[in-house]
Design an enzyme around this catalytic site. Structure first.
Site, mmCIF file in Angstrom:
data_model
loop_
_atom_site.group_PDB
_atom_site.id
_atom_site.type_symbol
_atom_site.label_atom_id
_atom_site.label_comp_id
_atom_site.label_asym_id
_atom_site.label_seq_id
_atom_site.Cartn_x
_atom_site.Cartn_y
_atom_site.Cartn_z
ATOM 1 N N GLY A 110 -14.166 1.155 -17.596
ATOM 2 C CA GLY A 110 -12.895 0.597 -17.118
ATOM 3 C C GLY A 110 -12.991 -0.328 -15.926
ATOM 4 N N THR A 111 -14.033 -1.144 -15.902
ATOM 5 C CA THR A 111 -14.100 -2.166 -14.843
ATOM 6 C C THR A 111 -14.289 -3.537 -15.480
ATOM 7 O OG1 THR A 111 -15.268 -2.983 -12.886
ATOM 8 C CG2 THR A 111 -16.591 -1.723 -14.457
ATOM 9 N N SER A 112 -13.643 -4.547 -14.873
ATOM 10 C CA SER A 112 -13.787 -5.916 -15.386
ATOM 11 C C SER A 112 -15.143 -6.496 -14.996
ATOM 12 C CB SER A 112 -12.660 -6.801 -14.850
ATOM 13 O OG SER A 112 -12.656 -6.771 -13.437
ATOM 14 N N GLN A 142 -15.016 2.514 -7.987
ATOM 15 C CA GLN A 142 -14.423 1.438 -7.191
ATOM 16 C C GLN A 142 -12.973 1.791 -6.864
ATOM 17 O OE1 GLN A 142 -15.506 -2.659 -8.928
ATOM 18 N NE2 GLN A 142 -16.041 -1.269 -10.573
ATOM 19 N N ALA A 173 -10.350 4.577 -22.452
ATOM 20 C CA ALA A 173 -11.290 5.543 -21.866
ATOM 21 C C ALA A 173 -10.812 6.978 -22.088
ATOM 22 C CB ALA A 173 -11.441 5.270 -20.370
ATOM 23 N N VAL A 206 -9.564 3.690 -5.488
ATOM 24 C CA VAL A 206 -9.163 4.226 -4.184
ATOM 25 C C VAL A 206 -8.141 5.349 -4.353
ATOM 26 C CG1 VAL A 206 -9.636 2.045 -2.984
ATOM 27 C CG2 VAL A 206 -7.358 2.434 -3.955
ATOM 28 N N TYR A 254 0.827 -1.219 0.000
ATOM 29 C CA TYR A 254 0.000 0.000 0.000
ATOM 30 C C TYR A 254 0.863 1.271 0.000
ATOM 31 C CZ TYR A 254 -4.355 -2.442 -0.085
ATOM 32 O OH TYR A 254 -5.402 -3.218 -0.519
ATOM 33 N N CYS A 259 -4.160 6.745 19.621
ATOM 34 C CA CYS A 259 -3.906 5.724 20.653
ATOM 35 C C CYS A 259 -2.641 4.896 20.416
ATOM 36 C CB CYS A 259 -5.121 4.812 20.803
ATOM 37 S SG CYS A 259 -5.290 3.605 19.475
ATOM 38 N N HIS A 304 -15.049 1.399 -2.517
ATOM 39 C CA HIS A 304 -14.008 0.572 -1.887
ATOM 40 C C HIS A 304 -13.030 1.389 -1.042
ATOM 41 C CE1 HIS A 304 -14.802 -2.623 -5.237
ATOM 42 N NE2 HIS A 304 -15.686 -2.693 -4.267
HETATM 43 C C1 BJW Z 1 -9.435 -0.005 -19.586
HETATM 44 C C2 BJW Z 1 -8.250 0.671 -19.800
HETATM 45 C C3 BJW Z 1 -8.346 1.875 -20.476
HETATM 46 C C4 BJW Z 1 -7.723 -1.090 -18.783
HETATM 47 N N1 BJW Z 1 -9.537 2.309 -20.855
HETATM 48 N N2 BJW Z 1 -10.607 0.434 -19.983
HETATM 49 C C5 BJW Z 1 -21.310 -12.451 -5.496
HETATM 50 C C6 BJW Z 1 -20.800 -13.367 -6.383
HETATM 51 C C7 BJW Z 1 -19.492 -13.799 -6.281
HETATM 52 C C8 BJW Z 1 -18.641 -13.318 -5.280
HETATM 53 C C9 BJW Z 1 -19.163 -12.404 -4.396
HETATM 54 C C10 BJW Z 1 -20.464 -11.980 -4.509
HETATM 55 N N3 BJW Z 1 -20.682 -11.059 -3.522
HETATM 56 C C11 BJW Z 1 -19.545 -10.902 -2.819
HETATM 57 C C12 BJW Z 1 -18.604 -11.716 -3.306
HETATM 58 C C13 BJW Z 1 -17.208 -11.847 -2.802
HETATM 59 C C14 BJW Z 1 -16.263 -10.787 -3.324
HETATM 60 C C15 BJW Z 1 -16.182 -10.889 -4.850
HETATM 61 O O1 BJW Z 1 -16.760 -10.126 -5.587
HETATM 62 N N4 BJW Z 1 -15.426 -11.836 -5.345
HETATM 63 C C16 BJW Z 1 -15.283 -12.021 -6.799
HETATM 64 C C17 BJW Z 1 -13.918 -11.531 -7.262
HETATM 65 C C18 BJW Z 1 -15.488 -13.482 -7.088
HETATM 66 N N5 BJW Z 1 -16.684 -9.471 -2.905
HETATM 67 C C19 BJW Z 1 -16.396 -8.992 -1.681
HETATM 68 O O2 BJW Z 1 -15.795 -9.658 -0.865
HETATM 69 C C20 BJW Z 1 -16.889 -7.606 -1.347
HETATM 70 N N6 BJW Z 1 -17.516 -7.606 -0.078
HETATM 71 C C21 BJW Z 1 -18.734 -8.131 0.123
HETATM 72 O O3 BJW Z 1 -19.394 -8.568 -0.799
HETATM 73 O O4 BJW Z 1 -19.158 -8.101 1.431
HETATM 74 C C22 BJW Z 1 -20.281 -8.904 1.780
HETATM 75 C C23 BJW Z 1 -19.770 -10.327 1.896
HETATM 76 C C24 BJW Z 1 -18.934 -10.639 2.928
HETATM 77 C C25 BJW Z 1 -18.474 -11.958 3.050
HETATM 78 C C26 BJW Z 1 -18.826 -12.909 2.099
HETATM 79 C C27 BJW Z 1 -19.657 -12.549 1.024
HETATM 80 C C28 BJW Z 1 -20.141 -11.236 0.933
HETATM 81 C C29 BJW Z 1 -15.732 -6.630 -1.195
HETATM 82 C C30 BJW Z 1 -15.005 -6.398 -2.474
HETATM 83 C C31 BJW Z 1 -13.798 -5.488 -2.207
HETATM 84 C C32 BJW Z 1 -12.922 -5.319 -3.432
HETATM 85 N N7 BJW Z 1 -11.696 -4.710 -3.026
HETATM 86 C C33 BJW Z 1 -10.701 -4.395 -4.043
HETATM 87 C C34 BJW Z 1 -9.427 -3.858 -3.322
HETATM 88 C C35 BJW Z 1 -9.661 -2.446 -2.822
HETATM 89 C C36 BJW Z 1 -8.481 -1.926 -2.116
HETATM 90 C C37 BJW Z 1 -7.289 -1.744 -3.013
HETATM 91 O O5 BJW Z 1 -7.354 -1.044 -4.042
HETATM 92 O O6 BJW Z 1 -6.244 -2.315 -2.698
HETATM 93 O O7 BJW Z 1 -11.217 -3.425 -4.952
HETATM 94 S S1 BJW Z 1 -10.331 -5.786 -5.091
HETATM 95 C C38 BJW Z 1 -10.110 -4.831 -6.551
HETATM 96 O O8 BJW Z 1 -11.122 -5.202 -7.536
HETATM 97 C C39 BJW Z 1 -10.400 -3.379 -6.154
HETATM 98 C C40 BJW Z 1 -11.201 -2.899 -7.320
HETATM 99 O O9 BJW Z 1 -11.962 -1.759 -6.966
HETATM 100 C C41 BJW Z 1 -12.028 -4.111 -7.675
HETATM 101 C C42 BJW Z 1 -12.584 -4.095 -9.076
HETATM 102 O O10 BJW Z 1 -11.556 -4.067 -10.023
HETATM 103 P P1 BJW Z 1 -11.759 -3.214 -11.356
HETATM 104 O O11 BJW Z 1 -11.826 -1.788 -11.007
HETATM 105 O O12 BJW Z 1 -12.850 -3.769 -12.150
HETATM 106 O O13 BJW Z 1 -10.326 -3.420 -12.038
HETATM 107 P P2 BJW Z 1 -9.802 -4.664 -12.944
HETATM 108 O O14 BJW Z 1 -8.322 -4.615 -12.917
HETATM 109 O O15 BJW Z 1 -10.443 -5.926 -12.586
HETATM 110 O O16 BJW Z 1 -10.313 -4.307 -14.413
HETATM 111 C C43 BJW Z 1 -9.832 -3.199 -15.128
HETATM 112 C C44 BJW Z 1 -10.638 -3.075 -16.394
HETATM 113 O O17 BJW Z 1 -10.242 -1.900 -17.061
HETATM 114 C C45 BJW Z 1 -10.440 -4.231 -17.374
HETATM 115 O O18 BJW Z 1 -11.712 -4.674 -17.830
HETATM 116 C C46 BJW Z 1 -9.635 -3.608 -18.530
HETATM 117 O O19 BJW Z 1 -9.981 -4.173 -19.797
HETATM 118 C C47 BJW Z 1 -10.068 -2.177 -18.429
HETATM 119 N N8 BJW Z 1 -9.090 -1.207 -18.899
HETATM 120 N N9 BJW Z 1 -7.194 -0.119 -19.265
HETATM 121 C C48 BJW Z 1 -10.642 1.522 -20.601
HETATM 122 N N10 BJW Z 1 -7.221 2.589 -20.754
HETATM 123 ZN ZN ZN Z 2 -6.386 4.511 17.630
#
Ligand code: BJW
Ligand code: ZN
Length: 243
Positions: free
Chosen positions: A186-188, A100, A230, A102, A66, A149, A118
């Site tokens: 830009g989200t997967s 999404q 994008a 940060v 981080y 603390c 997020h």
């Molecule tokens: C371009 C480009 C350009 C590139 N122009 N485009 C239902 C079904 C299945 C699973 C679950 C479900 N509900 C919950 C879950 C579990 C889990 C989950 O989703 N798992 C799946 C992966 C299977 N979700 C969670 O745990 C969430 N919590 C939750 O649901 O709580 C209730 C619960 C608790 C316990 C059990 C069950 C439920 C929390 C999710 C937290 C995600 N956190 C992260 C890290 C944040 C901190 C950090 O940054 O370090 O968030 S993970 C990471 O993925 C980050 C992102 O915000 C997130 C999404 O990623 P994103 O933004 O889509 O990026 P990429 O890299 O995946 O894609 C980039 C895209 O851009 C691509 O498509 C490229 O093609 C494109 N691109 N360049 C345009 N120039």
């Molecule tokens: Zn504290």
């Protein structure tokens, strides 16, 4: 009529646009995405570090990851995609920006009231007293402590298995339910519950436009998919919407 022209027309007619962005919107600012090429950090999948279990097992390693990202984001600047969304907000009656990401690059570009699903990298949260502090603009030590603390703090982001901030989530759901157009950039679309906002929007009757380098699992259910960078598509789309 081309998909691009149809998308511009939908933007021009919309009364309320909800925009949901992911890591791809910041890729052209030099911030690596999570999935796909360039997603590894020191040969590790970042998803294995974005988890409470990883922090419990090795907080030093997770903080190293981080702190590296905080430094990268501090040096980065908003790109034409972030800037186009600021301009779009000026041109439409109502726009809700849901991210999404940060990195706070939307806010640095000038977007207001951004719904951060997020969390963010600027703040830390104490594992002892629960206080949240803004520690942006400073370089943090390997194991940063709470200013109140003295207990170890963690990044104020949402890791896998953790709940999204309730008020932010409710506002995002409400926005996609009431918007007449949802622009997904830009989200997967694989991480839930954020990805579920696309289906919620469709069920509520919104037109959904996807902007991405490539099709995603959501592509089959969107009205229009525009595939490319994008930072190139959004500025043209926003300009076209008012011409
Ligand atoms: C371009 C480009 C350009 C590139 N122009 N485009 C239902 C079904 C299945 C699973 C679950 C479900 N509900 C919950 C879950 C579990 C889990 C989950 O989703 N798992 C799946 C992966 C299977 N979700 C969670 O745990 C969430 N919590 C939750 O649901 O709580 C209730 C619960 C608790 C316990 C059990 C069950 C439920 C929390 C999710 C937290 C995600 N956190 C992260 C890290 C944040 C901190 C950090 O940054 O370090 O968030 S993970 C990471 O993925 C980050 C992102 O915000 C997130 C999404 O990623 P994103 O933004 O889509 O990026 P990429 O890299 O995946 O894609 C980039 C895209 O851009 C691509 O498509 C490229 O093609 C494109 N691109 N360049 C345009 N120039
Ligand atoms: Zn504290």
């Amino acid at each position: 009529m081309s998909d691009f022209t149809r998308a511009s027309a939908l933007l021009a007619q919309a009364g309320h646009i909800a925009v949901m962005t992911g890591a791809g919107v910041s890729a052209e600012s030099g911030i690596p995405t999570f999935r796909g090429p360039g997603g590894l950090w020191r040969g590790r999948d970042p998803m294995t570090l974005a988890a409470p279990e990883a922090f419990a097992a090795d907080p030093g390693l997770v903080w190293e990851f981080y702190n590296w990202r905080r430094a990268l984001v501090a040096r980065a600047v908003p790109n034409p995609a972030h800037i186009a969304l600021v301009e779009l907000a000026r041109r439409v009656p109502r726009l809700t920006l849901i991210t999404q990401n940060v990195d706070r690059l939307h806010q640095r570009a000038g977007s207001r009231d951004v719904l951060e699903l997020h969390g963010n990298l600027a703040e830390v949260r104490c594992l002892g007293c629960g206080a949240t502090e803004d520690r942006s603009g400073e370089s943090l030590p390997p194991l940063p402590q709470c200013g109140t603390c003295g207990t170890l703090v963690r990044p104020a982001v949402v890791w896998f298995g953790e709940s999204l901030p309730g008020d932010v989530w409710l506002a995002a759901e409400s926005a996609v339910r009431t918007a007449d157009l949802v622009l997904v950039v830009g989200t997967s679309a694989v991480v839930y519950p954020a990805a579920g906002l696309i289906a919620t929007a469709r069920r509520a009757g919104a037109a959904v436009i996807e902007v991405n380098l490539e099709p995603t699992p959501a592509s089959g259910s969107v009205a229009i998919g525009l595939y490319g960078k994008a930072g190139e598509i959004l500025p043209r789309l926003v300009t076209g919407a008012s011409s």
